[in-house]
Design an enzyme around this catalytic site. Sequence first.
Site, PDB file in Angstrom:
ATOM      1  N   CYS B  77       0.831  -1.255  -0.006  1.00 54.32           N
ATOM      2  CA  CYS B  77      -0.016   0.091   0.119  1.00 54.32           C
ATOM      3  C   CYS B  77       0.849   1.188  -0.118  1.00 54.32           C
ATOM      4  O   CYS B  77       1.489   1.575  -1.027  1.00 54.32           O
ATOM      5  CB  CYS B  77      -0.934  -0.003   1.070  1.00 54.32           C
ATOM      6  SG  CYS B  77      -2.262   1.195   1.133  1.00 54.32           S
ATOM      7  N   HIS B 156      -4.136  -5.348   0.164  1.00 52.42           N
ATOM      8  CA  HIS B 156      -3.644  -5.791   1.599  1.00 52.42           C
ATOM      9  C   HIS B 156      -3.565  -7.318   1.640  1.00 52.42           C
ATOM     10  O   HIS B 156      -4.780  -7.840   2.159  1.00 52.42           O
ATOM     11  CB  HIS B 156      -4.485  -5.060   2.704  1.00 52.42           C
ATOM     12  CG  HIS B 156      -4.064  -3.616   2.863  1.00 52.42           C
ATOM     13  ND1 HIS B 156      -3.262  -3.225   4.046  1.00 52.42           N
ATOM     14  CD2 HIS B 156      -4.390  -2.538   1.984  1.00 52.42           C
ATOM     15  CE1 HIS B 156      -3.229  -1.977   3.779  1.00 52.42           C
ATOM     16  NE2 HIS B 156      -3.877  -1.460   2.535  1.00 52.42           N
ATOM     17  N   GLU B 158      -2.525  -8.884   3.802  1.00 49.48           N
ATOM     18  CA  GLU B 158      -2.640  -9.328   5.446  1.00 49.48           C
ATOM     19  C   GLU B 158      -4.132  -9.029   5.784  1.00 49.48           C
ATOM     20  O   GLU B 158      -4.237  -9.568   7.129  1.00 49.48           O
ATOM     21  CB  GLU B 158      -1.476  -8.564   6.159  1.00 49.48           C
ATOM     22  CG  GLU B 158      -1.923  -7.165   6.477  1.00 49.48           C
ATOM     23  CD  GLU B 158      -1.968  -6.275   5.240  1.00 49.48           C
ATOM     24  OE1 GLU B 158      -1.451  -6.501   4.305  1.00 49.48           O
ATOM     25  OE2 GLU B 158      -2.301  -4.754   5.558  1.00 49.48           O
TER      26      GLU B 158
END
Lengths: 426, 179
Positions: B77, B156, B158
Amino acid sequence: MTMLSTISISADQSRFVAFAGYLAREKGADLLLSSSGYPAKTPSVAGVHPMAELIIEKDTTPDEIKKFCFGTPALTMGFVSYSYGMKLRGVASNKASDFPMGHLKKYEATAEYHPTTNQVVFTSENNPLITELTERLAALSDAAPKMKLHGLPHAPPAASLNHAEYKAGVRETLERIRSGHTYQLNLSTRFTWNCPNLDPLALFFDMRNNHPAPFYAWLNSGSSRILSTSPERFLRVTDGHVLSQPIKGTLKFDKYTPELASLLTESLKESAELSMIVDLIRNDISANCTYGSVFVENHKSVFAVDTLLQMYADVHGDLKKDRDCLDLFFDAFPGGSVTGCPKQNSMSIIEELEPHSRDVYCGSVVVIRDTMNMDSSIAIRTAAYDISTGSLDYWAGSGIVVDSNPASEYQETLAKAEKFLTLGGQ
Amino acid sequence: MDILLIDNNDSFTHNLEHLLAISTKSASIIVESHANLTTLAFSRFDLIVISPGPGAPVEYPGYERIFASGKPVLGICLGMQIMNEYCGGRTGRLQKCMHGKTDTIVFNGTEHIVARYHSLYVTQLGNGLEILAENADFVPMCLGNRSNRWLGYQFHPESFLTPHGGAFIDHALDYLDLG
């Protein structure tokens, strides 16, 4: 060192609530009063005769708090204010507030009601005190405490952010979201009434009778009486297993029907609000949890409290071997659902946009049993009454995301304050 | 493998740490704050990961020495946007800023659901970088430079909203020649 004795007595919830009312009125007890029928279940606790107290100040370290809580075997109950969270997260404030950053107590005796077994467990080193308390419990009727409400406010409150100011705050928040400095931010306002003749304990029990929620708390701290009517769990640790249950997504209803839940779960805006905070909570517990142990369950579950539907998720993890529940608590504090995301930047923006101090609001009410066992609420839907000034503060807020509409967010804030805004025919 | 994860004041960094740990199985991961970047010794690390974070790349100075070090770098990001600006690219505001929602992108020939959290995006690609994935609105979702061993994801991996986040770490290790 004297040993703690425990005695268990059968009693149902209403008898325990009556007993808690007696203890608070006659013995100055502090209370955590849960209610059944909500996703967050926790034992209720009454603590009488504080024998050790820790008032958290700006120089108090988490290690000193750990020493207080874990140094002796008795359980610790109290609150940690949002302002201590600001200190922990390195967010400066120049707002004047003499409200304590937290107040924790250990008691000469505690009585805990366990809803699954309908047992009240008394714990104390003082056997005559246990005997006195058990006899009092046995003598009480099951009726809820009868306390006469008086001194309710008759005039509307002063608001730290009025309607126009709150909407302006939402618009400024939206600009900070579009510039990338926050992804979601919780903006609150504070309502203040002057009601010098209020009986705050009667108000607390009246609230609980009419608007039950799983994390009611009544806490005495100096001239402050804290009336927390929170529905939200922050962190529970059970033998090292961590559970957080962040709430995001609110829908006001007039008449509850189960189909209403889909208005929340199918809303992209409300779903994004919750998902973001779930990712943040995963992060915040991950700092102290073992790799691979953190997972999300029951995402976008819904329950009703007051006249609101609330969406939540369960976030689980397992503490690392060398960490305790307070390592977890202080690294994750204040709860992400009341800051926004990412936490530190959102807290700095909140400090800039809110003229009031949050004090206990958005802090946490905690019951700490030992290094591996605790439960805690997020201190939302929470009031603080000052018996010396007669001033009653109640705060309410709303999570702002890019799709938020300023007028709707203000309405949501009012809905969360409704049970206080309608007191006494203001 | 030793991984240095630089945290840009984000609330997702530990999610990334856990994902890296789970995906690599044996990596040791050190998390350091961006505030310590100028004094960080990073020669012992095999991979440097730049975390997401609030704000724009210009607010996070000091990454030049990371990119000049010759170490493999993975940016997530904001981390990807920092990489892009280091290469002379630009960042601007998204028309449809998106936080906590999913998008479906084609990555390596396969459709993937990915979580998006961003107000800003790569408006101009930096020198030497190539776009490896973009979404339906042509917002760059992955870019990299294979010879310099730099890779960035705008989305993302994660997040719990990305169902197969580990696959993107596996891909990164492969792309960065660390597999």
